[in-house]
Design a protein around this motif. Structure first.
Motif, PDB file in Angstrom:
ATOM      1  N   TRP A 144     -26.876 -12.632  26.388  1.00 37.20           N
ATOM      2  CA  TRP A 144     -25.978 -13.329  25.730  1.00 37.20           C
ATOM      3  C   TRP A 144     -24.162 -14.374  26.721  1.00 37.20           C
ATOM      4  N   PHE A 156     -23.538 -15.131  21.288  1.00 34.60           N
ATOM      5  CA  PHE A 156     -24.569 -15.439  20.426  1.00 34.60           C
ATOM      6  C   PHE A 156     -25.588 -15.028  22.031  1.00 34.60           C
ATOM      7  N   ARG A 160     -25.823 -21.748  19.525  1.00 34.50           N
ATOM      8  CA  ARG A 160     -23.989 -22.169  19.686  1.00 34.50           C
ATOM      9  C   ARG A 160     -23.860 -23.070  18.727  1.00 34.50           C
ATOM     10  N   ALA A 163     -22.283 -20.406  16.651  1.00 36.42           N
ATOM     11  CA  ALA A 163     -21.121 -19.654  17.475  1.00 36.42           C
ATOM     12  C   ALA A 163     -20.091 -20.367  16.666  1.00 36.42           C
ATOM     13  N   TYR A 192     -20.241 -10.278  17.671  1.00 33.67           N
ATOM     14  CA  TYR A 192     -21.600 -10.499  18.375  1.00 33.67           C
ATOM     15  C   TYR A 192     -22.417 -11.176  17.113  1.00 33.67           C
ATOM     16  N   ILE A 193     -23.444 -12.399  17.592  1.00 30.22           N
ATOM     17  CA  ILE A 193     -24.328 -12.455  16.331  1.00 30.22           C
ATOM     18  C   ILE A 193     -25.416 -11.869  16.700  1.00 30.22           C
ATOM     19  N   GLY A 231     -27.156 -13.527  11.742  1.00 30.71           N
ATOM     20  CA  GLY A 231     -26.499 -14.599  12.313  1.00 30.71           C
ATOM     21  C   GLY A 231     -27.163 -15.461  10.144  1.00 30.71           C
TER      22      GLY A 231
END
Length: 402
Positions: A144, A156, A160, A163, A192-193, A231
């Motif tokens: 992470w 993530f 990026r 995110a 949290y993705i 995501g």
């Protein structure tokens, strides 16, 4: 708290609750410091986190007297109550104990901090405690990374740029929530993705094999401090805003007495998204045109008929947007504070706004240009459209300017 909202026609889709990531938790190490009358020393052992399955606690101790029982005492951060479990132990050169906390997927938000200590009990019932340790419940399957702004942290392990977009959407939602309710996060929120449905499965509750196969969870608010998001969701930014509203509102209103009606909780979450999604706007337009709006009193819980879900969310949004348009944020903040104290919704509305549920419903309908029918139909619907639909809906399908 969990929010569900279909987004695509291929079966129900759900916005819900939950969160994940995390740093491996380290126990405060070493040998226990001396206590008055101490008759044992404790060696720290790091708990083994098997994410979504179990946490294994292990102890080594050197007692100077016979031990009858070994206990593990633990709690989650923010909880006052402690849990106590009797652990299996053996005694050779040292005493060794082990206890496994069996978990189910989604039982606890990723990144949750857990505090614990060991207790030894002798034959006379005297107990000796180890120093308290702590660790994080981490999903170590992934590497992470995190980006932060204000009270939000987005975790993530793949994209990026995605995110960063989620973080921007989250900060915009925090601003809308503050403008509409006067409320800001009481504590940081972790987001949290997950890159796939399969990756996210261990972080969210499982309903049943059949349910999980037929539905796709887009996001969950895990308690009030963490969100878990998918995501690959095309509506990810709206999902972020929606679930953030649930988290922030419940940070500020969570209590043993809180009774937030579902229409208010979900209406605020829809308002936090910004523009009303097309499916919800269409369902609202159709209900206005056909005179099939839901009665406000029937909206204290989710509709049992799946065909009414889009309307429920669209109507909840419209009612909350009306309340925010007509009054300042201070009144909504007062209403939420009263509900958190356990005041019934009708009384809380009377105190904060000066009118109850019936007058709120009547004022909202008048705002739309509708006239209330003398009696609701057996389907619990109200109102008919007296004029041009498009004229009435101007200002219903999008929130007022900040």
């Amino acid at each position: 708290m969990e929010g569900h909202r279909p987004r695509r026609p291929a079966g129900p889709r759900y916005l819900a609750l939950l969160g994940l990531v995390l740093a491996l938790a380290l126990l405060a190490g070493g040998t226990a410091s001396a206590q008055r009358g101490a008759w044992a020393s404790f060696s720290a052992r790091e708990p083994e986190v098997q994410f979504g399955r179990a946490i294994i606690f292990r102890l080594q101790a050197e007692p100077e007297r016979e031990v009858e029982r070994v206990w593990l005492v633990y709690r989650l951060q923010g909880e006052r109550a402690r849990n106590r479990a009797s652990a299996e132990f053996s005694w050779g050169d040292v005493l060794e104990a082990e206890w496994a906390w069996e978990l189910e997927s989604g039982m606890m938000a990723p990144g949750s901090t857990i505090y614990y200590r060991w207790e030894l009990e002798d034959a006379a019932g005297e107990r000796l405690s180890s120093p308290e340790g702590s660790f994080q419940y981490s999903d170590s399957r992934f590497r992470w990374e995190a980006i932060n702004e204000g009270d939000l942290a987005v975790y993530f392990y793949q994209d990026r740029s995605l995110a960063e977009r989620v973080l921007r959407a989250g900060m915009e939602a925090v601003e809308r929530i503050a403008d509409g309710t006067g409320m800001t996060p009481a504590r940081p929120v972790r987001i949290y993705i997950y890159a796939s449905r399969r990756d996210m499965a261990a972080a969210i509750p499982s309903r049943s094999e059949a349910f999980d196969t037929r539905t796709v969870t887009l996001g969950m608010s895990m308690g009030a401090d963490a969100l878990v998001l998918l995501g690959t969701d095309s509506g990810l930014l709206q999902t972020t805003a929606h679930e953030l509203s649930h988290a922030i509102i419940h940070q500020r209103t969570d209590s043993p007495f809180a009774r937030l009606p579902r229409w208010l909780d979900e209406g605020l979450a829809m308002y936090a998204e910004g523009e009303l999604p097309r499916d919800n706007a269409r369902a609202l337009e159709r209900a206005i045109r056909e005179g099939n709006l839901l009665s406000l009193r029937s909206m204290t819980s989710y509709p049992g008929d799946a065909r009414l879900v889009d309307l429920f969310y669209g109507q909840a949004y419209s009612i909350v947007a009306y309340m925010i348009e007509q009054h300042d944020a201070a009144k909504m903040k007062e209403l939420l504070a009263l509900l958190a104290e356990g005041v019934p919704v009708n009384e809380a509305l009377q105190e904060a706004y000066g009118y109850g549920l019936a007058d709120l419903e009547a004022g909202w309908m008048e705002h739309l240009g509708l006239q209330r029918q003398p009696a609701a139909s057996t389907s619990g619907t109200i109102g008919r459209l007296p004029g041009t639909l498009l004229e009435l809906l101007a200002g219903v399908a999008s929130p007022p300017a900040a």
